[in-house]
Design an enzyme around this catalytic site. Structure first.
Site, short mmCIF file in Angstrom:
data_model
loop_
_atom_site.label_atom_id
_atom_site.label_comp_id
_atom_site.label_asym_id
_atom_site.label_seq_id
_atom_site.Cartn_x
_atom_site.Cartn_y
_atom_site.Cartn_z
N TYR A 83 -10.29 -19.08 3.95
CA TYR A 83 -11.22 -17.95 4.03
C TYR A 83 -12.57 -18.31 3.43
CZ TYR A 83 -8.78 -13.83 5.85
OH TYR A 83 -8.20 -12.90 6.67
N ASN A 133 0.82 -1.21 0.00
CA ASN A 133 0.00 0.00 0.00
C ASN A 133 0.85 1.26 0.00
OD1 ASN A 133 -2.80 -0.89 0.04
ND2 ASN A 133 -2.29 -1.84 1.99
N LEU A 162 4.74 0.97 0.32
CA LEU A 162 6.08 0.67 -0.17
C LEU A 162 6.04 -0.55 -1.09
CD1 LEU A 162 9.05 1.65 0.27
CD2 LEU A 162 9.29 -0.22 1.91
N VAL A 211 -3.10 -11.22 -0.82
CA VAL A 211 -2.30 -12.11 -1.66
C VAL A 211 -0.89 -12.30 -1.10
CG1 VAL A 211 -1.39 -10.32 -3.21
CG2 VAL A 211 -1.74 -12.64 -4.07
N ASP A 212 -0.39 -11.32 -0.35
CA ASP A 212 0.92 -11.50 0.27
C ASP A 212 0.87 -12.61 1.32
OD1 ASP A 212 -0.76 -9.90 1.81
OD2 ASP A 212 0.85 -8.59 2.53
N ARG A 213 -0.23 -12.67 2.06
CA ARG A 213 -0.40 -13.76 3.03
C ARG A 213 -0.54 -15.10 2.31
NH1 ARG A 213 -5.41 -12.17 6.56
NH2 ARG A 213 -4.96 -14.22 7.50
N ASP A 215 3.87 -12.59 9.40
CA ASP A 215 4.38 -11.48 8.58
C ASP A 215 4.35 -10.21 9.43
OD1 ASP A 215 4.91 -9.47 6.72
OD2 ASP A 215 3.86 -10.52 5.11
N THR A 267 9.40 7.53 29.16
CA THR A 267 8.18 7.22 28.40
C THR A 267 8.49 6.56 27.07
OG1 THR A 267 7.00 9.04 29.45
CG2 THR A 267 6.10 8.20 27.38
#
Length: 279
Positions: free
Chosen positions: A92, A9, A11, A100-102, A120, A177
């Site tokens: 699914y 999305n 890079l 599609v990367d998964r 990932d 912090t």
């Protein structure tokens, strides 16, 4: 030459692979946009014979990219999530909605080890589970390290966790912090991955190899207690498995694939879960 494109999305990463030697000749990354500049954003297409694409960006990006490449390259392949491929059955309800990367990560992991858990670590952290025999069970999605930091709105979003930090350092309480946020976010990620992995193995009665990929894979992997292997090019491995071009790829080999990590016994995992449930 083979050009592999992993379009995200924000890079996009690319890798140039020599067809005859199977060697990776170059790689790079650019901000995702619709108009690529061959020779600048990506390699000169005059030397490219085949392009393989994974895309999770807007459909317009894919349309423009394929349109441009098809005019200059002999063969362009686009990966899509399907109901079944390479012996894996997509878990699914609507297979096309799985990123599609998964899907490519699952295909690569299954090709290497016949059942696995794939984590990932990118903008989001995803975990997918596939059993021996090829049943993909679906998975989990949680915010990545940066998104978790952003959610706290404490002006720490642009201060990344040092990738060279030792896990022991990140596990102790922070004394300012910035450190408290970073350590808390880190512990949330690694503890969740360890826990979900152990619960999945316990639930399905199978101890599965654990593969870790994505931009934050190195730093997160160093903090995991479960045996694992880091596989930075897992999406590319899925593209090689789905669209084999070289002889090595046709024989089932994936460039840069790690040695399958060892696994603990199911009894050991269950003892750990039983102990943690008492806390």
């Amino acid at each position: 030459m083979i050009l592999d494109l992993d379009i995200g999305n924000t890079l996009s990463k690319w890798r140039l692979k020599e067809r005859s030697s199977n060697q990776i000749k170059a790689r790079g990354a650019v901000w995702t946009h619709e108009e690529w500049r061959p020779g600048e954003d990506i390699p000169d297409l005059g030397i490219v014979e085949v392009v393989r694409i994974s895309n999770v960006a807007r459909s317009e990006v894919l349309i423009e990219t394929v349109g441009m490449l098809s005019k200059r390259v002999m063969s362009v392949h686009v990966a899509r999530s399907e109901s079944e491929a390479l012996g894996v059955r997509n878990g699914y309800e609507h297979p096309g909605l799985l990123g599609v990367d998964r899907w490519l990560g699952v295909l690569a992991g299954y090709r290497l080890s016949q059942g696995c858990v794939v984590v990932d670590c990118g903008s989001a952290i995803t975990m997918d589970i596939v059993l021996p025999g090829g049943e993909h069970l679906g998975g989990y999605i949680l915010p990545g390290l940066r998104l978790m930091k952003e959610s706290l709105r404490l002006n720490t979003r642009n201060v990344p966790i040092d990738p060279d930090s030792e896990p022991a350092t990140l596990r102790v309480p922070g004394k300012k912090t910035l450190d408290a946020v970073g350590h808390g976010v880190y512990m949330t990620a690694v503890s969740t991955i360890d826990r979900l992995y152990a619960e999945a193995c316990d639930r399905y009665g199978a101890v599965l190899p654990l593969f870790v990929t994505g931009g934050d894979s190195e730093i997160i992997a160093r903090g995991l207690k479960m045996p694992h292997a880091v596989w930075r090019d897992m999406v590319y491995g899925g593209l090689e498995a789905l669209f084999p071009v070289t002889q090595n790829e046709c024989n089932g080999q994936m460039t840069g694939a790690p040695v399958v990590p060892p696994v603990e016994s199911l009894e050991w995992l269950r003892k750990g879960l039983a102990f943690s449930s008492l806390l």
